[in-house]
Design a protein around this motif. Structure first.
Motif, short mmCIF file in Angstrom:
data_model
loop_
_atom_site.label_atom_id
_atom_site.label_comp_id
_atom_site.label_asym_id
_atom_site.label_seq_id
_atom_site.Cartn_x
_atom_site.Cartn_y
_atom_site.Cartn_z
N GLU A 84 -20.35 28.19 52.37
CA GLU A 84 -19.03 27.85 52.93
C GLU A 84 -18.91 26.33 53.03
OE1 GLU A 84 -16.90 29.92 56.43
OE2 GLU A 84 -17.76 28.09 57.30
N ILE A 85 -17.80 25.81 52.53
CA ILE A 85 -17.54 24.37 52.61
C ILE A 85 -16.54 24.08 53.72
CG2 ILE A 85 -17.96 24.01 50.15
CD1 ILE A 85 -14.87 23.82 49.79
N ILE A 86 -16.57 22.84 54.22
CA ILE A 86 -15.48 22.32 55.04
C ILE A 86 -14.42 21.82 54.06
CG2 ILE A 86 -14.75 20.59 56.72
CD1 ILE A 86 -16.60 22.70 57.89
N SER A 87 -13.28 22.48 54.03
CA SER A 87 -12.29 22.25 52.97
C SER A 87 -11.92 20.77 52.83
CB SER A 87 -11.02 23.06 53.25
OG SER A 87 -11.30 24.43 53.34
N GLU A 88 -11.67 20.11 53.94
CA GLU A 88 -11.15 18.74 53.90
C GLU A 88 -12.12 17.76 53.25
OE1 GLU A 88 -9.14 20.88 57.27
OE2 GLU A 88 -11.17 20.73 56.46
N ASN A 89 -13.41 18.09 53.24
CA ASN A 89 -14.39 17.20 52.62
C ASN A 89 -14.25 17.13 51.10
OD1 ASN A 89 -15.48 16.66 55.12
ND2 ASN A 89 -17.20 18.08 54.90
N TYR A 90 -13.44 18.03 50.52
CA TYR A 90 -13.30 18.10 49.07
C TYR A 90 -11.86 17.86 48.62
CZ TYR A 90 -17.96 19.90 49.64
OH TYR A 90 -19.29 20.01 49.99
N ILE A 140 -22.60 23.86 42.20
CA ILE A 140 -23.07 24.97 43.04
C ILE A 140 -22.16 26.18 42.87
CG2 ILE A 140 -23.40 25.68 45.45
CD1 ILE A 140 -24.33 22.73 45.97
N ARG A 141 -20.87 25.91 42.64
CA ARG A 141 -19.92 26.99 42.43
C ARG A 141 -20.25 27.82 41.19
NH1 ARG A 141 -17.69 30.55 41.36
NH2 ARG A 141 -15.55 31.29 41.63
N GLU A 142 -20.90 27.22 40.22
CA GLU A 142 -21.31 27.97 39.03
C GLU A 142 -22.38 29.02 39.36
OE1 GLU A 142 -22.53 25.26 36.04
OE2 GLU A 142 -20.52 24.41 35.72
N GLN A 143 -23.10 28.82 40.47
CA GLN A 143 -24.20 29.70 40.83
C GLN A 143 -23.88 30.64 42.00
OE1 GLN A 143 -26.93 29.69 38.93
NE2 GLN A 143 -26.07 28.01 37.70
N TYR A 144 -22.95 30.23 42.86
CA TYR A 144 -22.70 30.98 44.10
C TYR A 144 -21.20 31.08 44.39
CZ TYR A 144 -27.62 29.86 45.16
OH TYR A 144 -28.98 29.72 45.11
N PRO A 145 -20.76 32.20 45.00
CA PRO A 145 -19.40 32.24 45.54
C PRO A 145 -19.26 31.20 46.67
CG PRO A 145 -20.32 34.44 45.39
CD PRO A 145 -21.45 33.49 45.14
N ILE A 146 -18.05 30.70 46.84
CA ILE A 146 -17.77 29.68 47.84
C ILE A 146 -16.64 30.16 48.75
CG2 ILE A 146 -16.98 27.30 48.24
CD1 ILE A 146 -19.71 27.35 46.99
N ALA A 147 -16.80 29.94 50.05
CA ALA A 147 -15.73 30.14 51.03
C ALA A 147 -15.23 28.78 51.48
CB ALA A 147 -16.23 30.94 52.23
N MET A 148 -13.93 28.69 51.78
CA MET A 148 -13.32 27.46 52.27
C MET A 148 -13.00 27.61 53.75
SD MET A 148 -10.72 26.70 49.06
CE MET A 148 -9.67 25.64 50.08
#
Length: 304
Positions: free
Chosen positions: A31-37, A51-59
């Motif tokens: 899980e990412i902190i959305s604003e950081n991206y 990392i997204r190529e290897q794992y699902p990501i939550a925002m």
């Protein structure tokens, strides 16, 4: 519509970028902190894409300010949608709070009065956000330290009314329930039993700082035993719910964080396997929810 269980995840923090790519740890999602991206390029997006190529990501956001009386920030929503389109997250979440007033972001997650006027105001804004994004969002319960004289219902009744009437989902932070229960002297089990199980889509687990008369959600320490006990009850009540460990300060080694995540897995998986029940979302939902990306790896500065 099926409610997909994505397993057990961790907060993606810059301290661990290189180690994650080098070792490909047995984590189901990050899980990412959305604003950081919300940037056009550079290292954050480079590592996120890799990392997204290897794992699902939550925002997970901290600045939606869904409860503010300020107009919704259209520039912010544009950035949020652009990032979601880029990474196709399994979840998009933020907090049931307000952060801005007069166009100024306080960078704090501020509580709301629990009453009908707040519910109507927030539901209208959630509907706009979900229509704009074209998908359901998750809203997280806060840890709180003050209460309002204008409140005329419990927090769990307030949260339940908001998510039901807005047709959104609930990110139930177990540590935040414990923190608020200690600070406001209510039984945390009442909270767990008072929210709609079919709306609980994700759990957060984190540490806090205990000052005796009050405690503060700081995300700088391991999960404590009473929070683990609450999480066990949550697993029994809600069934399989995607769960993650949050850490934002006093960062441990990645192996320590992974061990803590495995504690959550060890606690919850036997309960889930005994239940052997599928969990479904309300069939009346207007919004796309699930990602087309399957969960992976299931082998066996902001606070949120």
């Amino acid at each position: 519509m099926k409610k997909i269980f994505h397993g057990f995840g961790l907060g993606l923090r810059k301290d661990y970028y290189s180690e994650i790519l080098a070792t490909q740890p047995a984590v189901d999602w990050f899980e990412i902190i959305s604003e950081n991206y919300f940037v056009d390029g550079g290292k954050p997006l480079y590592f996120l894409d890799a990392i997204r190529e290897q794992y699902p990501i939550a925002m997970h956001g901290v600045s939606l300010s869904i409860g503010s009386t300020d107009p919704l920030n259209k520039h912010y929503l544009k950035n949020l949608k652009s990032l979601a389109d880029r990474i196709n997250p399994i979840f998009i979440s933020d907090h049931l709070c307000w952060t801005s007033v007069g166009g100024i972001n306080s960078h704090d997650l501020l509580p709301l009065p629990y009453n009908e006027a707040s519910i109507k105001h927030i539901v209208e804004r959630i509907n706009f956000v979900q229509d704009y994004l074209g998908r359901q969002i998750l809203l997280e319960n806060l840890s709180s330290y003050v209460s309002f004289a204008e409140s005329d219902m419990t927090e769990w009744d307030f949260v339940s009314d908001v998510v039901e009437r807005a047709d959104c989902m609930l990110l139930l932070d177990i540590n935040n329930i414990y923190v608020s229960a200690r600070n406001h002297h209510f039984d945390p089990l009442d909270y767990l039993k008072g929210v709609p199980a079919q709306r609980v889509m994700q759990h957060h687990l984190a540490g806090h700082s205990d000052y005796g008369d009050y405690i503060i959600d700081t995300h700088d320490a391991p999960v404590v035993d009473p929070v683990w006990q609450l999480y066990k009850v949550a697993a029994e009540l809600f069934g399989p719910v995607s769960t993650m460990i949050e850490r934002d300060d006093n960062m441990p080694t990645f192996s320590e964080l992974l061990a803590e995540l495995n504690s959550a897995r060890t606690l919850a998986e036997p309960i889930y396997s005994q239940q052997q029940a599928s969990v479904v979302l309300p069939v009346t939902s207007r919004y796309q929810f699930t990602s087309t990306i399957p969960s992976v790896g299931v082998q066996e500065q902001h606070y949120g």
